[in-house]
Write an enzyme that holds these catalytic residues in place. Sequence first.
Site, PDB file in Angstrom:
ATOM      1  N   LYS A 119       0.812  -1.218   0.000  1.00  0.00           N
ATOM      2  CA  LYS A 119       0.000   0.000   0.000  1.00  0.00           C
ATOM      3  C   LYS A 119       0.848   1.272   0.000  1.00  0.00           C
ATOM      4  O   LYS A 119       0.478   2.277  -0.619  1.00  0.00           O
ATOM      5  CB  LYS A 119      -0.948  -0.003   1.204  1.00  0.00           C
ATOM      6  N   LYS A 161      -1.675   2.272   8.849  1.00  0.00           N
ATOM      7  CA  LYS A 161      -2.166   1.150   8.058  1.00  0.00           C
ATOM      8  C   LYS A 161      -1.054   0.147   7.782  1.00  0.00           C
ATOM      9  O   LYS A 161       0.098   0.519   7.586  1.00  0.00           O
ATOM     10  CB  LYS A 161      -2.711   1.641   6.707  1.00  0.00           C
ATOM     11  N   HIS A 211     -16.261   7.010   1.620  1.00  0.00           N
ATOM     12  CA  HIS A 211     -15.370   6.018   1.030  1.00  0.00           C
ATOM     13  C   HIS A 211     -15.970   5.632  -0.321  1.00  0.00           C
ATOM     14  O   HIS A 211     -17.032   5.019  -0.385  1.00  0.00           O
ATOM     15  CB  HIS A 211     -15.272   4.790   1.941  1.00  0.00           C
ATOM     16  N   LYS A 240     -17.016  -3.192   5.568  1.00  0.00           N
ATOM     17  CA  LYS A 240     -18.166  -2.688   4.828  1.00  0.00           C
ATOM     18  C   LYS A 240     -19.429  -3.508   5.123  1.00  0.00           C
ATOM     19  O   LYS A 240     -19.373  -4.731   5.219  1.00  0.00           O
ATOM     20  CB  LYS A 240     -17.868  -2.724   3.328  1.00  0.00           C
ATOM     21  N   ASN A 292      -7.161  -2.435  -5.054  1.00  0.00           N
ATOM     22  CA  ASN A 292      -7.399  -3.849  -4.800  1.00  0.00           C
ATOM     23  C   ASN A 292      -7.325  -4.599  -6.117  1.00  0.00           C
ATOM     24  O   ASN A 292      -8.124  -4.353  -7.032  1.00  0.00           O
ATOM     25  CB  ASN A 292      -8.759  -4.062  -4.138  1.00  0.00           C
ATOM     26  N   ARG A 294      -8.183  -7.355  -7.559  1.00  0.00           N
ATOM     27  CA  ARG A 294      -9.056  -8.532  -7.603  1.00  0.00           C
ATOM     28  C   ARG A 294     -10.489  -8.089  -7.794  1.00  0.00           C
ATOM     29  O   ARG A 294     -10.791  -6.897  -7.820  1.00  0.00           O
ATOM     30  CB  ARG A 294      -8.940  -9.304  -6.288  1.00  0.00           C
TER      31      ARG A 294
END
Length: 454
Positions: A119, A161, A211, A240, A292, A294
């Site tokens: 990240k 993070k 977000h 989420k 992400n 995927r």
Amino acid sequence: MIPPFDTVLVANRGEIALRVVRTLRELGCRSVVVYSSADRDSAAVRQADAAVQVGPGPAKKSYLYAPAVVEAALLSGAQAIHPGYGFLSEDPDFAEICANNKITFIGPDPGIMAELGDKARARKLMANAGLPVLPGTVDPVGSDEEIVQIASRIGFPLIIKAAAGGGGRGMSVVRGQEELLPAFRATRTTAQAVFGDGRVYVERFWENARHVEVQVLGDTHGNIVHLGERDCSVQRRHQKLIEESPAPDLPPAVLAELGRQTVAGARAVGYTGAGTFEYIVSGDEIAFIEVNCRIQVEHPVTEQVTGIDLVREQVRVAAGLPLTVRQRDVRPRGTAIECRVNAEDPDRGFAPAPGTLTEFVPPGGPFVRVDTAAYPGWRIPSEYDSLIAKVIAWGPDRTQAIARMDRALAEFRIAGEGVRTTIPRLREVLADPVFRRAEHSTAYMDTREQLAAG
């Protein structure tokens, strides 16, 4: 139609494994699913053309054990592996192992995955590509002294993070100096335990932001398109709960900029396959968070508003075929909302509440989709994620989509000894005027819980 592959192995479980099997069948591909001893009676095992057990219940000894997954592909004659989401889906080493065994990994190039999977590295790459990033670090933070200096420079609140993180795990929000070092040390420990990589980075934390993520597709012929945005602001501790497309009540200029930035970022790294660029949005300001590499849990809302099967595009791209759409062909219509129905008890801090289902009757009706692998008599495994089903409702506008979703959740029948679900809490959110007016933010659910606790 000649299928892209003769046989594809699905290296996942639950609803996503079954969802991939269905698209493979439509493409004329033979499907093989792997399963653990805990999933031998799963719906995916029953529906696939073949199934191979790869280990016992624990994921580390089955779904995450790459040698067993690759061996299953070789023994079954699979030319390709679809990893779904989670597990091995963003593991560049696994993708390399597939390539070394002449098996096509249905996902981005391993080198791109490695770059964007870190990240902190992804922040640096996107900043170089011109995308706006939050104030913070582009390299991992290595010491107490360093993070103290960074905090004094960027200020509070900030978020720490995991560099190898994902799925909302490995994050700590810090609102003051006294919390800084304990949170830094705890996040590093968590990152090492969960991801096997203790490196962390720091960003300024925007309170009461939205977000928003943008779905992107790229092929090996140089075509890159975005399929619009999804709002994922209804979260509990970065997990989420509800997603929707399009993102409600955002300025048109912000939406256009999100799409432009995403395509620019994907083109800068030569992205192929399906991926998601995630952003924080506050007013008319946007900031890149991560990529992400995927398919996402919430991908159905994009499929419902665009009519594009994302898994089908993934398979085609992996086979070297071009995307079936260009940017001018992408015309989102209406609103789609997804609610994640988990085997959790909201009244006990969302504690896992698995068990054997004695009743399971999904909702139906016009424009309601249920992605699930559950059925009466199925034991919800305690070894894995608590997701039971995803309910997706489409409407010509957001008001009708919310009404349709509430109706669908009201008629969902799930029962079993010890089984509790998040449905009551989801319906509370849908009825809340704050949500209905699209005034919610990423702090919405945690604030609700704090108020409820007094």
